[in-house]
Design a protein around this motif. Structure first.
Motif, PDB file in Angstrom:
ATOM      1  N   THR A  49       1.539 -25.136  34.052  1.00 23.95           N
ATOM      2  CA  THR A  49       1.754 -24.351  32.835  1.00 23.95           C
ATOM      3  C   THR A  49       3.107 -23.673  32.882  1.00 23.95           C
ATOM      4  OG1 THR A  49      -0.607 -23.885  32.858  1.00 23.95           O
ATOM      5  CG2 THR A  49       0.736 -22.594  31.338  1.00 23.95           C
ATOM      6  N   PRO A  50       4.102 -24.218  32.143  1.00 17.98           N
ATOM      7  CA  PRO A  50       5.405 -23.576  32.130  1.00 17.98           C
ATOM      8  C   PRO A  50       5.358 -22.270  31.338  1.00 17.98           C
ATOM      9  CG  PRO A  50       5.388 -25.502  30.694  1.00 17.98           C
ATOM     10  CD  PRO A  50       4.043 -25.421  31.326  1.00 17.98           C
ATOM     11  N   PRO A  51       6.477 -21.520  31.328  1.00 16.47           N
ATOM     12  CA  PRO A  51       6.487 -20.255  30.595  1.00 16.47           C
ATOM     13  C   PRO A  51       6.150 -20.479  29.124  1.00 16.47           C
ATOM     14  CG  PRO A  51       8.432 -20.488  31.969  1.00 16.47           C
ATOM     15  CD  PRO A  51       7.718 -21.784  31.995  1.00 16.47           C
ATOM     16  N   GLU A  52       5.713 -19.402  28.460  1.00 19.20           N
ATOM     17  CA  GLU A  52       5.339 -19.533  27.044  1.00 19.20           C
ATOM     18  C   GLU A  52       6.509 -20.065  26.249  1.00 19.20           C
ATOM     19  OE1 GLU A  52       3.425 -16.454  24.939  1.00 19.20           O
ATOM     20  OE2 GLU A  52       2.326 -15.757  26.692  1.00 19.20           O
ATOM     21  N   GLY A  53       6.189 -20.895  25.240  1.00 18.85           N
ATOM     22  CA  GLY A  53       7.228 -21.495  24.427  1.00 18.85           C
ATOM     23  C   GLY A  53       8.110 -22.375  25.259  1.00 18.85           C
ATOM     24  N   LEU A  54       9.413 -22.235  25.089  1.00 21.10           N
ATOM     25  CA  LEU A  54      10.373 -23.025  25.853  1.00 21.10           C
ATOM     26  C   LEU A  54      11.049 -22.135  26.875  1.00 21.10           C
ATOM     27  CD1 LEU A  54      11.908 -25.019  22.896  1.00 21.10           C
ATOM     28  CD2 LEU A  54      10.527 -25.967  24.738  1.00 21.10           C
ATOM     29  N   ALA A  55      11.804 -22.785  27.773  1.00 24.98           N
ATOM     30  CA  ALA A  55      12.546 -22.038  28.784  1.00 24.98           C
ATOM     31  C   ALA A  55      13.486 -21.066  28.097  1.00 24.98           C
ATOM     32  CB  ALA A  55      13.321 -23.006  29.662  1.00 24.98           C
ATOM     33  N   PRO A  56      13.721 -19.870  28.672  1.00 24.06           N
ATOM     34  CA  PRO A  56      14.574 -18.856  28.040  1.00 24.06           C
ATOM     35  C   PRO A  56      15.943 -19.434  27.696  1.00 24.06           C
ATOM     36  CG  PRO A  56      13.480 -17.969  29.981  1.00 24.06           C
ATOM     37  CD  PRO A  56      13.170 -19.416  29.944  1.00 24.06           C
ATOM     38  N   GLY A  57      16.395 -19.135  26.493  1.00 22.63           N
ATOM     39  CA  GLY A  57      17.735 -19.568  26.104  1.00 22.63           C
ATOM     40  C   GLY A  57      17.787 -20.969  25.552  1.00 22.63           C
ATOM     41  N   VAL A  58      16.654 -21.660  25.449  1.00 25.09           N
ATOM     42  CA  VAL A  58      16.668 -23.024  24.927  1.00 25.09           C
ATOM     43  C   VAL A  58      16.069 -23.027  23.533  1.00 25.09           C
ATOM     44  CG1 VAL A  58      15.867 -25.379  25.265  1.00 25.09           C
ATOM     45  CG2 VAL A  58      16.439 -23.971  27.229  1.00 25.09           C
ATOM     46  N   GLU A  59      16.846 -23.478  22.548  1.00 24.21           N
ATOM     47  CA  GLU A  59      16.344 -23.518  21.178  1.00 24.21           C
ATOM     48  C   GLU A  59      15.416 -24.707  21.012  1.00 24.21           C
ATOM     49  OE1 GLU A  59      19.706 -23.537  18.602  1.00 24.21           O
ATOM     50  OE2 GLU A  59      20.703 -21.941  19.719  1.00 24.21           O
ATOM     51  N   ALA A  60      14.525 -24.638  20.007  1.00 17.59           N
ATOM     52  CA  ALA A  60      13.542 -25.692  19.790  1.00 17.59           C
ATOM     53  C   ALA A  60      14.208 -27.029  19.559  1.00 17.59           C
ATOM     54  CB  ALA A  60      12.650 -25.327  18.614  1.00 17.59           C
ATOM     55  N   GLY A  61      15.266 -27.050  18.733  1.00 18.44           N
ATOM     56  CA  GLY A  61      15.951 -28.321  18.450  1.00 18.44           C
ATOM     57  C   GLY A  61      16.539 -28.927  19.703  1.00 18.44           C
ATOM     58  N   LYS A  62      17.199 -28.066  20.490  1.00 18.71           N
ATOM     59  CA  LYS A  62      17.792 -28.553  21.748  1.00 18.71           C
ATOM     60  C   LYS A  62      16.706 -29.002  22.707  1.00 18.71           C
ATOM     61  CE  LYS A  62      22.221 -26.159  21.866  1.00 18.71           C
ATOM     62  NZ  LYS A  62      23.064 -25.188  22.578  1.00 18.71           N
ATOM     63  N   GLY A  63      15.559 -28.300  22.674  1.00 14.43           N
ATOM     64  CA  GLY A  63      14.452 -28.672  23.548  1.00 14.43           C
ATOM     65  C   GLY A  63      13.972 -30.074  23.246  1.00 14.43           C
ATOM     66  N   LEU A  64      13.829 -30.387  21.951  1.00 10.31           N
ATOM     67  CA  LEU A  64      13.371 -31.725  21.572  1.00 10.31           C
ATOM     68  C   LEU A  64      14.417 -32.778  21.914  1.00 10.31           C
ATOM     69  CD1 LEU A  64      11.599 -30.870  18.187  1.00 10.31           C
ATOM     70  CD2 LEU A  64      10.521 -31.582  20.328  1.00 10.31           C
ATOM     71  N   GLU A  65      15.695 -32.395  21.783  1.00  5.12           N
ATOM     72  CA  GLU A  65      16.758 -33.328  22.174  1.00  5.12           C
ATOM     73  C   GLU A  65      16.704 -33.593  23.683  1.00  5.12           C
ATOM     74  OE1 GLU A  65      19.680 -36.003  21.581  1.00  5.12           O
ATOM     75  OE2 GLU A  65      18.542 -34.930  20.055  1.00  5.12           O
ATOM     76  N   MET A  66      16.399 -32.537  24.459  1.00  5.57           N
ATOM     77  CA  MET A  66      16.249 -32.719  25.904  1.00  5.57           C
ATOM     78  C   MET A  66      15.059 -33.613  26.221  1.00  5.57           C
ATOM     79  SD  MET A  66      18.545 -31.326  27.744  1.00  5.57           S
ATOM     80  CE  MET A  66      17.804 -31.101  29.345  1.00  5.57           C
ATOM     81  N   ARG A  67      14.002 -33.516  25.374  1.00  2.00           N
ATOM     82  CA  ARG A  67      12.864 -34.426  25.547  1.00  2.00           C
ATOM     83  C   ARG A  67      13.331 -35.874  25.468  1.00  2.00           C
ATOM     84  NH1 ARG A  67       7.397 -33.844  23.967  1.00  2.00           N
ATOM     85  NH2 ARG A  67       7.653 -35.236  22.190  1.00  2.00           N
ATOM     86  N   LYS A  68      14.176 -36.134  24.520  1.00  2.00           N
ATOM     87  CA  LYS A  68      14.660 -37.508  24.361  1.00  2.00           C
ATOM     88  C   LYS A  68      15.481 -37.943  25.569  1.00  2.00           C
ATOM     89  CE  LYS A  68      17.413 -40.598  21.526  1.00  2.00           C
ATOM     90  NZ  LYS A  68      18.400 -40.746  20.429  1.00  2.00           N
ATOM     91  N   LEU A  69      16.333 -37.042  26.052  1.00  2.00           N
ATOM     92  CA  LEU A  69      17.156 -37.375  27.221  1.00  2.00           C
ATOM     93  C   LEU A  69      16.284 -37.634  28.451  1.00  2.00           C
ATOM     94  CD1 LEU A  69      20.076 -34.824  26.796  1.00  2.00           C
ATOM     95  CD2 LEU A  69      20.256 -37.317  26.680  1.00  2.00           C
ATOM     96  N   VAL A  70      15.286 -36.783  28.635  1.00  2.00           N
ATOM     97  CA  VAL A  70      14.377 -36.961  29.771  1.00  2.00           C
ATOM     98  C   VAL A  70      13.670 -38.308  29.662  1.00  2.00           C
ATOM     99  CG1 VAL A  70      12.260 -36.120  30.872  1.00  2.00           C
ATOM    100  CG2 VAL A  70      14.028 -34.498  30.190  1.00  2.00           C
TER     101      VAL A  70
END
Length: 871
Positions: free
Chosen positions: A86-107
């Motif tokens: 269970t990672p921290p609530e929401g996304l990692a601190p300082g990571v915006e939702a859009g960037k988070g989804l883009e990181m999903r694609k990179l991963v």
């Protein structure tokens, strides 16, 4: 410089996109705050700045990532030591939702690229399976169906699982948008991990089977050494060559990679995304699975990356005794794909990890094995006296018995630990001082190094492993001080051998091994390409190292030797039997200057475990050892020590074996039995300089033939003796004394001998021990004194035959003293206890008389008795 004064490890990529595109490094370096569970890294995956300050030489890159190991910490409670599902609530601190989804694609892009490579690797592994199966039913199979199923177990199932997963995931990544869901694919993949559990359970057996098949079949060896793996679709390289051993490790490695990518995906997935609970469930299943198999798989990291980005794999490591400055030093030797490194484990200071100190290294491109004529004379190393080695064995056995008693009586743990420490000290000294077989290696640009090994098998293993690596195109190099420091630093984590091979390092529930006698018949061998002069030797393990115990006769000028020779081998906590097949060398110029012995060529070698359930039967068990295309057929059966200790009187009183010595001498009208006189005469005539005389087993069938001839008083005895192998004659003499219905030194006097040898005052001991001799019946005394003088003459040739007085006392002591009534030892629980309690004293009694000035029968009888004759 990264925040917090930490320096990022040097990367070879200018951008994240370039990193993702490189299929060799998928997804792993996208993790920005993953804890690796090692002290060298902080919670952000950065290396603590322990190295040189900025501006100094860059530290070589070490791949410390968990991808190099199947073991992933699953500890999720109480801190950042493990991976929490269970990672921290929401996304990692300082990571915006859009960037988070883009990181999903990179991963996912990186993971997809690595998944393609993995599927190609599985395809390469499966490629030879069909043709191998096709040949298995022919008259000339490469492998049997059972061997094929063992080596390729579950690979097809794993391939199909990942091919389906890849085919479903690929279009989702290629047609990416923020609404794409793929959590159900990872959840399904995690639910099929049971197939991996079956693979892991079989992994070690698969590796061992593949190794044995490679040794015994050249065709399979070629297949397994160069499997062609397709490159990625966009790669310039169409194929790469990989060994079967490396490919068999890939599924184990893959479980950890899949778990890591799930952690990364969760980190960059919004909590309200439909994938989040599915990925969370998949990660939980994966981590539970990893926890369950961590004990079943090899948790070691296997490689270190060089500054040029190349992988330096650890191939073999182990403890060896090096001769350095005319003394013996225990070293840990590491064989990597391009370098041999000799190290010493440094003492760790409080609160710090243990580390190795590099003593020297040789690039394999510069390493050569000097031929016998090229090798220089070895530095003078004083051999450890045999009697001191035997004393150590006795002490180890006695300490083992004391530990068992303390445990049985629920003694204090402190007392047990003290005994264990003493036992380890003696075992360490024995391990350090017992090896005598030289293994010399030379750096063509520098000096030579000499190791001493206990076994020719072990020497051959190291030589073959090095020579196999040297077949590749290796380049010479010099390590900088920093590179050497990094390589040496990696040894602690990479090592496969963690403990010195002594019994005190074994767990309590490990098998204590077998005590008693192993009867082995070496039948024949097949598979030689041309005729040669061939023989076999047998080795068994004892006290943590292997010892050569028997040797067949040389079968001359043949490609199919048929020895059919039986040996009786004493086991002292043994767990393995090794058979080595040699070609005899008669060229006297091929002498090893390290030990002045002619070097015979090893044609093949093999090893089997001595499974008590298999060997502890009354029937012979027949088996075949396959070695480098050679098959050696042998049979074996085991007699436990308590059974072999019993003396059985002969029902026929007309022979000599199993008949009282007084009966035999009276019948023959002799002072010493004819069998004893003839065997001693023959040994002194042509066997007194034979290496290991009385220690090396004679052929059991020859011994039985001589026994029958002596029992029948055949007139051809002398002719037969002159033609017989000298070890068989020595074995016949030992068998005669062992089969006496009561020991030569008698049952009646046995307790007094045990008490006499334990006396501390030299004068009292002298009086007692001489009085006990006088108390023997005349035939027993005269025969004992006759044998005593013979054994002293044998020991005079110790520089040649390697048989000291102590060696001879060890061989003959139990034979001459062991009481006929073993039942009186009912209070002793195990065979090991019997050995440690009795044998130590029996050896000491005979050694006392061997070290005593000459004793004559007439003088003994003339001397006044100092105390009562009631013994």
């Amino acid at each position: 410089m990264a925040a917090g004064g930490r320096r990022r490890r040097p990367l070879r990529y200018q951008s994240l996109a370039a990193l993702v595109e490189d299929s060799q490094w998928p997804f792993l370096f996208l993790v920005s705050d993953f804890s690796y569970g090692t002290d060298e890294y902080d919670g952000e995956g950065n290396e603590e700045q322990k190295g040189p300050p900025e501006g100094s030489e860059t530290m070589p890159y070490i791949d410390e990532s968990p991808t190099m190991s199947p073991q992933l910490s699953a500890r999720s409670q109480g801190g950042g030591d493990g991976v929490s599902p269970t990672p921290p609530e929401g996304l990692a601190p300082g990571v915006e939702a859009g960037k988070g989804l883009e990181m999903r694609k990179l991963v996912l892009s990186g993971f997809l690229a690595s998944e393609e490579i993995y599927i190609n690797q599985l395809e390469a592994l499966l490629l030879p399976m069909k043709p191998l199966k096709a040949t298995a039913t022919t008259s000339q199979p490469v492998l049997t169906i059972q061997q094929i199923e063992t080596i390729f177990y579950k690979i097809q199932d794993i391939y199909e699982i990942h091919k389906e997963f890849y085919d479903n995931l690929c279009p989702k990544v290629q047609q990416w948008d923020s609404q794409v869901t793929m959590g159900h694919l990872f959840q399904k993949l995690a639910s099929q991990l049971g197939v991996y559990k079956a693979f892991v359970d079989n992994y070690k057996v698969a590796l061992e089977t593949a190794e044995k098949c490679s040794q015994s079949n050249n065709q399979f060896q070629k297949i397994s050494e160069e499997l062609k793996v397709k490159g990625p679709k966009d790669s310039k390289d169409s194929h790469t060559s990989v060994t079967m051993e490396a490919l068999l490790y890939k599924p184990i490695d893959r479980v950890t990679r899949s778990t890591l990518v799930l952690h990364d995906l969760l980190k960059h997935t919004p909590v309200d995304h439909p994938d989040y609970p599915l990925l969370q469930d998949a990660l939980r299943i994966s981590q539970n699975f990893l926890s369950s198999i961590n004990e079943d798989i090899d948790p070691r990291r296997t490689a270190v990356t060089t500054p040029k980005g190349e992988t330096r794999q650890l191939v073999k490591d182990g403890f060896l005794v090096e001769v350095s400055e005319s003394s013996r030093k225990l070293r840990h030797v590491f064989l990597f794909t391009d370098v041999l490194l000799c190290a010493k484990l440094k003492k760790a200071s409080a609160g710090k990890h243990q580390q190795y100190d590099c003593k020297w290294y040789i690039p394999l491109a510069d390493l050569v094995f000097p031929s016998p004529e090229e090798s220089e004379a070895s530095p003078q190393v004083h051999p450890f006296p045999d009697h001191e080695l035997e004393d150590m064995k006795m002490k180890i056995s006695a300490l083992k018995s004391e530990i068992q008693k303390e445990k049985a009586n629920k003694g204090q743990s402190r007392a047990i630990e003290r005994l264990k420490k003493k036992m380890f000290e003696n075992e360490f000294l024995l391990l350090l001082n017992s090896p005598t077989i030289p293994f010399r290696i030379h750096n063509r640009n520098g000096k030579s190094y000499l190791f001493l090994l206990s076994s020719d098998y072990e020497r051959s293993e190291w030589r073959e492993a090095i020579q196999k690596l040297q077949k590749k195109d290796l380049q010479a190099f010099v390590l900088s001080s920093v590179e050497l420091q990094v390589l040496t630093g990696s040894c602690f984590k990479l090592r496969t051998v963690h403990n010195i091979p002594v019994t005190s390092n074994k767990d309590d529930d490990e098998s204590p091994g077998l005590y008693g006698f192993l009867h082995v018949i070496v039948h024949s061998a097949k598979g030689f390409k041309q005729s040669a002069n061939l023989y076999c030797t047998l080795e068994v393990d004892s006290f943590g190292y292997f010892v050569s115990k028997a040797k067949t006769r040389v079968f001359r000028d043949t490609a199919e030797p048929k020895w059919d020779e039986e040996f009786e081998i004493e086991l002292e906590g043994s767990q393995s039997l090794r058979i080595l097949c040699y070609e005899k060398c008669y060229d006297k110029t091929k002498v090893n200057k390290d030990n002045n012995e002619i070097v015979d060529k090893i044609m093949g070698k093999g090893q089997i475990q001595l499974d008590p359930q298999t060997v502890e039967t009354k029937n012979w068990h027949t088996d075949v050892i396959e070695m480098n295309g050679i098959k050696v057929e042998f049979s074996m059966k085991f007699t436990s020590r308590d059974m072999s200790l019993k003396r059985t009187p002969s029902k026929k009183q007309t022979g000599v074996f199993g008949v009282k010595i007084s009966v035999v001498t009276k019948r023959e009208r002799s002072k010493v039995p004819y069998i004893v006189r003839q065997c001693v005469e023959e040994v002194e005539k042509r066997g007194i300089e034979e290496v290991g005389i009385y220690r090396i087993s004679g052929v059991a069938t020859d011994i039985q033939a001589l026994k029958a001839v002596f029992d029948a008083n055949n007139k051809d005895i002398l002719l037969m003796l002159s033609d017989m192998d000298i070890n068989a004659i020595a074995g016949t003499l030992k068998l005669y004394f062992r089969e006496l219905p009561e020991p030569l030194l008698t049952d009646r006097l046995y307790p007094a001998f045990m008490e006499g040898i334990a006396l501390s005052d030299p004068a009292a001991k002298e009086n007692c021990m001489m009085h006990l001799l006088r108390s023997l019946p005349d035939p027993n005394l005269i025969t004992f004194l006759f044998l005593l003088e013979h054994l002293k003459r044998v020991a005079e040739k110790e520089p040649i035959n390697k048989m000291s007085l102590h060696n001879l006392a060890t061989v003959f002591g139990p034979t001459l003293l062991r009481p006929s009534e073993v039942e009186s030892k009912a209070h002793i629980t195990s065979a090991a206890d019997i050995w440690s309690h009795d044998v130590m004293a029996q050896v000491q009694v005979l050694l006392y008389y061997l070290q005593h000035p000459p004793i004559s029968f007439a003088e003994l009888k003339r001397n006044t008795l100092y105390f009562s004759t009631d013994v």
